[in-house]
Design an enzyme around this catalytic site. Structure first.
Site, PDB file in Angstrom:
ATOM      1  N   ASP A  42      60.150 -31.261  36.227  1.00  7.30           N
ATOM      2  CA  ASP A  42      58.762 -30.940  36.572  1.00  7.30           C
ATOM      3  C   ASP A  42      58.385 -31.521  37.926  1.00  7.30           C
ATOM      4  OD1 ASP A  42      57.113 -31.021  33.308  1.00  7.30           O
ATOM      5  OD2 ASP A  42      58.625 -29.722  34.206  1.00  7.30           O
ATOM      6  N   ALA A  43      58.858 -32.748  38.172  1.00  7.03           N
ATOM      7  CA  ALA A  43      58.497 -33.433  39.414  1.00  7.03           C
ATOM      8  C   ALA A  43      59.065 -32.664  40.610  1.00  7.03           C
ATOM      9  CB  ALA A  43      59.040 -34.851  39.391  1.00  7.03           C
ATOM     10  N   SER A  91      48.864  -7.440  17.754  1.00 12.86           N
ATOM     11  CA  SER A  91      49.442  -6.781  18.922  1.00 12.86           C
ATOM     12  C   SER A  91      50.045  -5.458  18.468  1.00 12.86           C
ATOM     13  CB  SER A  91      50.452  -7.685  19.608  1.00 12.86           C
ATOM     14  OG  SER A  91      51.459  -8.009  18.725  1.00 12.86           O
ATOM     15  N   LEU A  92      50.738  -4.788  19.361  1.00  9.00           N
ATOM     16  CA  LEU A  92      51.242  -3.450  19.058  1.00  9.00           C
ATOM     17  C   LEU A  92      52.757  -3.427  19.148  1.00  9.00           C
ATOM     18  CD1 LEU A  92      48.728  -1.382  21.222  1.00  9.00           C
ATOM     19  CD2 LEU A  92      48.825  -1.433  18.724  1.00  9.00           C
ATOM     20  N   GLU A 123      45.620   7.219  24.139  1.00  6.11           N
ATOM     21  CA  GLU A 123      44.740   6.676  25.178  1.00  6.11           C
ATOM     22  C   GLU A 123      45.533   5.703  26.032  1.00  6.11           C
ATOM     23  OE1 GLU A 123      42.787   4.980  21.817  1.00  6.11           O
ATOM     24  OE2 GLU A 123      42.636   3.028  22.794  1.00  6.11           O
ATOM     25  N   LYS A 125      47.011   2.435  27.763  1.00  8.10           N
ATOM     26  CA  LYS A 125      47.109   1.027  27.402  1.00  8.10           C
ATOM     27  C   LYS A 125      46.700   0.235  28.641  1.00  8.10           C
ATOM     28  CE  LYS A 125      50.148  -2.319  25.220  1.00  8.10           C
ATOM     29  NZ  LYS A 125      50.015  -3.452  26.112  1.00  8.10           N
ATOM     30  N   ASP A 127      46.068  -2.725  31.152  1.00  6.99           N
ATOM     31  CA  ASP A 127      46.778  -3.974  31.425  1.00  6.99           C
ATOM     32  C   ASP A 127      45.769  -5.054  31.797  1.00  6.99           C
ATOM     33  OD1 ASP A 127      48.849  -5.676  31.673  1.00  6.99           O
ATOM     34  OD2 ASP A 127      49.679  -4.797  33.498  1.00  6.99           O
ATOM     35  N   ARG A 146      41.855 -13.327  22.644  1.00  7.53           N
ATOM     36  CA  ARG A 146      42.761 -13.117  21.524  1.00  7.53           C
ATOM     37  C   ARG A 146      43.372 -14.436  21.043  1.00  7.53           C
ATOM     38  NH1 ARG A 146      48.335 -11.655  21.284  1.00  7.53           N
ATOM     39  NH2 ARG A 146      48.750 -10.748  19.263  1.00  7.53           N
ATOM     40  N   GLU A 182      39.466  -4.287  26.094  1.00 14.17           N
ATOM     41  CA  GLU A 182      40.231  -4.946  27.146  1.00 14.17           C
ATOM     42  C   GLU A 182      39.331  -5.273  28.341  1.00 14.17           C
ATOM     43  OE1 GLU A 182      43.256  -5.188  25.949  1.00 14.17           O
ATOM     44  OE2 GLU A 182      44.599  -5.700  27.614  1.00 14.17           O
ATOM     45  N   TYR A 234      38.012  -0.226  22.595  1.00 15.80           N
ATOM     46  CA  TYR A 234      38.962   0.690  21.945  1.00 15.80           C
ATOM     47  C   TYR A 234      39.247   0.354  20.484  1.00 15.80           C
ATOM     48  CZ  TYR A 234      42.138  -3.045  23.489  1.00 15.80           C
ATOM     49  OH  TYR A 234      42.713  -4.264  23.720  1.00 15.80           O
ATOM     50  N   LYS A 298      47.348   6.145  17.951  1.00 19.06           N
ATOM     51  CA  LYS A 298      46.799   5.586  16.711  1.00 19.06           C
ATOM     52  C   LYS A 298      46.558   6.722  15.725  1.00 19.06           C
ATOM     53  CE  LYS A 298      44.392   2.114  19.453  1.00 19.06           C
ATOM     54  NZ  LYS A 298      43.136   1.709  20.082  1.00 19.06           N
ATOM     55  N   LYS A 322      55.380   2.631  26.173  1.00 20.59           N
ATOM     56  CA  LYS A 322      55.321   1.980  27.485  1.00 20.59           C
ATOM     57  C   LYS A 322      55.878   2.887  28.580  1.00 20.59           C
ATOM     58  CE  LYS A 322      54.253  -1.973  27.572  1.00 20.59           C
ATOM     59  NZ  LYS A 322      54.780  -3.245  27.096  1.00 20.59           N
ATOM     60  N   CYS A 427      83.930 -21.592  22.579  1.00 18.16           N
ATOM     61  CA  CYS A 427      82.583 -21.981  22.977  1.00 18.16           C
ATOM     62  C   CYS A 427      82.658 -22.903  24.193  1.00 18.16           C
ATOM     63  CB  CYS A 427      81.908 -22.694  21.806  1.00 18.16           C
ATOM     64  SG  CYS A 427      80.341 -23.443  22.267  1.00 18.16           S
ATOM     65  N   CYS A 430      81.407 -26.617  23.058  1.00 19.68           N
ATOM     66  CA  CYS A 430      82.071 -27.524  22.112  1.00 19.68           C
ATOM     67  C   CYS A 430      83.539 -27.181  21.896  1.00 19.68           C
ATOM     68  CB  CYS A 430      81.342 -27.544  20.767  1.00 19.68           C
ATOM     69  SG  CYS A 430      81.573 -26.058  19.786  1.00 19.68           S
ATOM     70  N   CYS A 445      79.707 -19.029  18.435  1.00 21.57           N
ATOM     71  CA  CYS A 445      80.430 -20.289  18.291  1.00 21.57           C
ATOM     72  C   CYS A 445      80.476 -20.635  16.807  1.00 21.57           C
ATOM     73  CB  CYS A 445      79.681 -21.367  19.064  1.00 21.57           C
ATOM     74  SG  CYS A 445      80.121 -23.029  18.594  1.00 21.57           S
ATOM     75  N   CYS A 451      78.475 -28.314  17.246  1.00 19.76           N
ATOM     76  CA  CYS A 451      78.298 -27.818  18.618  1.00 19.76           C
ATOM     77  C   CYS A 451      77.004 -28.401  19.184  1.00 19.76           C
ATOM     78  CB  CYS A 451      78.231 -26.297  18.639  1.00 19.76           C
ATOM     79  SG  CYS A 451      77.881 -25.658  20.291  1.00 19.76           S
TER      80      CYS A 451
HETATM   81  S1  IVH Z   1      44.746  -1.302  20.058  1.00 19.64           S
HETATM   82  C1  IVH Z   1      45.416  -3.457  16.046  1.00 19.64           C
HETATM   83  N1  IVH Z   1      44.399   0.009  22.293  1.00 19.64           N
HETATM   84  O1  IVH Z   1      47.640  -4.179  24.108  1.00 19.64           O
HETATM   85  C2  IVH Z   1      45.722  -2.975  17.412  1.00 19.64           C
HETATM   86  N2  IVH Z   1      45.305  -2.174  22.436  1.00 19.64           N
HETATM   87  O2  IVH Z   1      50.278  -4.912  23.200  1.00 19.64           O
HETATM   88  C3  IVH Z   1      44.687  -3.347  18.406  1.00 19.64           C
HETATM   89  N3  IVH Z   1      45.719  -2.954  24.717  1.00 19.64           N
HETATM   90  O3  IVH Z   1      46.599  -6.931  22.213  1.00 19.64           O
HETATM   91  C4  IVH Z   1      45.056  -2.992  19.773  1.00 19.64           C
HETATM   92  N4  IVH Z   1      44.995  -1.142  25.737  1.00 19.64           N
HETATM   93  O4  IVH Z   1      45.236  -6.315  24.314  1.00 19.64           O
HETATM   94  C5  IVH Z   1      44.824  -1.125  21.739  1.00 19.64           C
HETATM   95  N5  IVH Z   1      43.969   1.252  24.194  1.00 19.64           N
HETATM   96  C6  IVH Z   1      44.395   0.137  23.635  1.00 19.64           C
HETATM   97  C7  IVH Z   1      44.871  -0.943  24.402  1.00 19.64           C
HETATM   98  C8  IVH Z   1      45.330  -2.084  23.761  1.00 19.64           C
HETATM   99  C9  IVH Z   1      45.499  -2.358  25.898  1.00 19.64           C
HETATM  100  C10 IVH Z   1      46.306  -4.281  24.558  1.00 19.64           C
HETATM  101  C11 IVH Z   1      45.626  -5.204  23.583  1.00 19.64           C
HETATM  102  C12 IVH Z   1      46.702  -5.591  22.590  1.00 19.64           C
HETATM  103  C13 IVH Z   1      47.934  -5.321  23.370  1.00 19.64           C
HETATM  104  C14 IVH Z   1      49.119  -5.080  22.462  1.00 19.64           C
END
Ligand code: IVH
Length: 712
Positions: A42-43, A91-92, A123, A125, A127, A146, A182, A234, A298, A322, A427, A430, A445, A451
């Site tokens: 770290d230093a 999350s998704l 729809e 996603k 960022d 979150r 978001e 959303y 969805k 994605k 390995c 070890c 291993c 090990c």
């Molecule tokens: S739906 C139960 N819709 O992506 C599911 N998420 O990788 C609720 N995100 O944590 C999420 N656009 O922060 C949903 N149109 C969208 C989104 C979205 C971005 C984000 C969200 C989630 C993350 C999952």
């Protein structure tokens, strides 16, 4: 090597040194954050970063948003109050190709036994970072990030000035509404913010997402107020009344409440329609004016969403498709082998640093030996069979936050003396033989706890979040204690004897060492002491057994309830894998929904190994193991009952029926015994039905079962 006093340095020297320092720091960041394997102290890191910042300040013409000095450190999380989400923020799951989306739809159809037309919303996603807004009687009462999904940071004061977030809802909104969406920053606002930051001599942000996160998570809400944040709604959390019958209807309601919803949200009917909308959004991506990294699908019908429910961290009814990752070409300088917690030998590519999508990359995963050789585990060709050699010119790609990968190699630029890469058969840590199981592409291993690499990685896992999570005893301290001649920690049990060993040792007390002291030593011992009491689910997860993650820990803990019960079950199963089939304890273990033979065999491999078992028994002797908390099954007619399903079910798939029963607190077993409470028998039921009749077990058909569990 630093080229001396900043005041005397020339622009050319500065430029070269800045490039070098950025490469070093980026490599260190990747090693630390992505590979969990810090390669400088770290230093040293801080010293290099300070030097880079000083050079950039003296030569502002070389400043760059991608510089490690421009990355925002996470705000001190302790400074924010915590908010427990009434409904967890999940999350998704990700899809990367059309086939993954086809699989997603097929899985939904199978789970629901549904063959009619399925509609979805599609729809962008966004960022940014997700936010949950709670409105009571129409007024905004709290806003939370979150966090870890269960508990987030209270940023209520910070959202007061975000124009897209209404402070009040119209009178027709339900009394309780949690709106989720978001927070993001537009490209134009991001560029203007960075220009202002530069002018003010403040640090700039690497990308709009970092800028949005850094702006929202400000302890001083006045700073957030000055930052141009936006919000797309959303999703939703807790509600006192449903918003609509469909996802699209609910989103329309959010728009009616005054939220901004994404105009590219569209209802799609089936796979082709989804992929067409994905392509349409991808074409518009560059012109949207804000960052998106995929398209979210969805299930539109909310009743079906309800039936599909959730896995541990993701809903079954949604997926994020994605966009393809970003690419760059560079030289492969070396291939190193890292030995992980389960003994896996993982080849890591050391690369000449290269910028991929705004981030400097100097390490990449090479997966396994087959991947280097240009084959997959079934022998099929990858990269049309082109192997990878040290010295090659290779294509690197990265997507989102995942570890970069090597995608391809340019054979026309291969040096004449580049030799095929020979993968280690022993390995490197070890010297034990490293073997591959049939059908497994990973060489492991065989040294187990002898090990040092496996032992130390297991200890790091043992103290990690979700496992024992001991404050003051992280990966770094584990490395130190593992090699400590006076106070070694070689196995988990050693953690719980640390204080006593230190007390018994008259010389060289821990508190007198560099980096410790009275207070931090006392704190460390107290943190260890506090963890003597541990949940059964965490303990199972902490053991670091292959395939036994957090979900498996919870499933086993709920099923067996106590450590002795789990041990009795495992002890009852024969050590010889060939003798397990049909054995009652084996049948019970593998019938737990989500367990299966692979995990069961892996558990037994550990528990039947005398060295491993001795280490586990020694650990358990120091612990007070807590049973899992009761499930939320108030009013459930089947809570605590053991249920078996047999024959074919027509309205529910087997997976849905099991998941539903478990959600209501029932234990689902694979075979009928005197302990069975209910047998749900569909057409074609055979021996299990006879067995149930013999034991006088209550037998229900599918309709009667559905009527029994229907909410009253
Ligand atoms: S739906 C139960 N819709 O992506 C599911 N998420 O990788 C609720 N995100 O944590 C999420 N656009 O922060 C949903 N149109 C969208 C989104 C979205 C971005 C984000 C969200 C989630 C993350 C999952």
């Amino acid at each position: 090597m630093q080229s001396g006093q900043i005041e005397q340095i020339t622009a050319d020297q500065a430029s070269a040194e800045i490039a070098r320092l950025r490469a070093v720091l980026d490599a260190a960041n990747i090693a630390y954050h992505q590979n969990d394997a810090p390669d400088i102290s770290d230093a040293e890191y801080d010293a290099q970063k300070r030097r880079l910042a000083a050079l950039e300040a003296r030569f502002p013409e070389f400043a760059s948003a991608a510089s490690p000095t421009a990355q925002v450190g996470a705000a001190p999380a302790d400074g924010f109050g915590k908010i427990t989400h009434a409904v967890p923020m999940l999350s998704l799951e990700n899809a990367f190709a059309g086939e993954d989306v086809a699989d997603f739809i097929a899985r939904i159809r199978a789970f629901l036994s549904f063959d009619k037309e399925l509609s979805f919303t599609a729809e962008p996603k966004i960022d940014g970072l997700s936010l949950s807004l709670r409105y009571e009687k129409g007024r905004l009462v709290s806003a939370a990030t979150r966090g870890d999904g269960a508990v987030g940071e209270n940023v209520t004061a910070n959202v007061a000035h975000i124009g897209d977030i209404p402070q009040k809802l119209p009178p027709f909104a339900p009394d309780l509404v949690e709106v989720r969406g978001e927070v993001y920053m537009s490209h134009a606002d991001f560029a203007a913010l960075n220009a202002r930051q530069t002018a003010a001599g403040e640090k700039t942000f690497a990308n709009p997402r970092n800028a949005a996160a850094g702006s929202l998570r400000q302890l001083d809400a006045a700073i957030t107020a000055a930052r141009p944040l936006r919000f797309f709604a959303y999703a939703w959390g807790a509600l006192s009344a449903p918003l609509a019958d469909t996802q699209a209807g609910a989103i329309q309601k959010l728009a009616d409440f005054g939220f901004v919803t994404n105009p590219l949200t569209k209802i799609c009917h089936g796979l082709d329609d989804l992929l067409a909308h994905y392509a349409a959004i991808e074409t518009q991506r560059a012109d949207l004016g804000y960052d998106i990294d995929g398209v979210v699908y969805k299930v539109n019908d909310l009743a079906l969403q309800g039936r599909l429910g959730f896995r541990a961290t993701t809903p079954r009814w949604a997926i994020a498709h994605k966009f393809p990752a970003q690419l760059a070409w560079t030289h492969l300088l070396a291939i190193d082998i890292q030995v992980g917690r389960t003994g896996a030998l993982s080849p890591v590519a050391r690369l000449a640093p290269v910028t991929v999508g705004g981030v400097v990359v100097s390490n990449a995963t090479l997966h396994n030996e087959d991947y280097i050789a240009g084959r997959d585990s079934r022998g099929a060709l990858i990269r049309e069979g082109r192997d990878l050699r040290v010295g090659d010119f290779v294509q690197v790609y990265r997507a989102g936050d995942v570890i970069p990968k090597i995608n391809d190699v340019d054979l026309s630029r291969r040096p004449a003396d580049a030799a095929p890469y020979i993968f280690a058969q022993i390995c490197p840590e070890c010297g034990s033989p490293a073997q591959r199981e049939a059908g497994d592409s990973v060489r492991r291993c065989t040294g187990g706890l002898i090990c040092p690499a496996q032992a130390v990685e297991r200890l790091k896992h043992f103290v990690a979040r979700g496992a024992f999570d001991i404050e003051g005893l992280g990966a770094k301290q584990i490395e130190m204690f593992f090699n400590d001649p006076i106070l070694p920690i070689k196995t988990p049990a050693d953690i719980f004897t640390l204080a006593q060993r230190d007390a018994d040792n008259p010389l060289q007390k821990l508190k007198n060492r560099d980096g410790f002291g009275d207070v931090s030593t006392a704190k460390l011992f107290a943190a260890i002491e506090a963890r003597r009491s541990i949940g059964l689910d965490r303990l199972i997860f902490a053991l670091g057994i292959r395939h036994a993650g957090e979900v498996a820990g919870a499933l086993l803990a709920y099923h067996y309830g106590t450590w002795p019960a789990l041990m009795a079950a495992l002890d009852a199963i024969p050590a010889d894998p060939d003798l397990r089939a049909g054995h009652a304890a084996w049948v019970e273990l593998t019938a737990i929904d989500g367990v299966g033979a692979v995990l069961a065999n892996s558990l037994l491999e550990t528990f039947k190994n005398p060295t491993e078992r001795a280490a586990i028994d020694a650990l358990v002797a120091h612990l007070h193991i807590q049973p899992p908390p009761a499930r939320q099954t108030e009013g459930s007619p089947v809570a605590g009952k053991t249920v078996v399903f047999t024959g074919s079910l027509e309205k529910l798939s087997r997976a849905e029926a099991k998941a539903q029963a478990e959600r209501l607190g029932a234990k689902v077993a694979g075979s009928v015994s005197a302990k069975t409470d209910i047998l749900v028998a569909g057409p074609g039921a055979g021996s299990k039905l006879k067995e149930a009749e013999k034991h006088g077990v209550r037998v229900l058909d599918e309709d009667a079962w559905i009527a029994l569990i229907a909410p009253s």
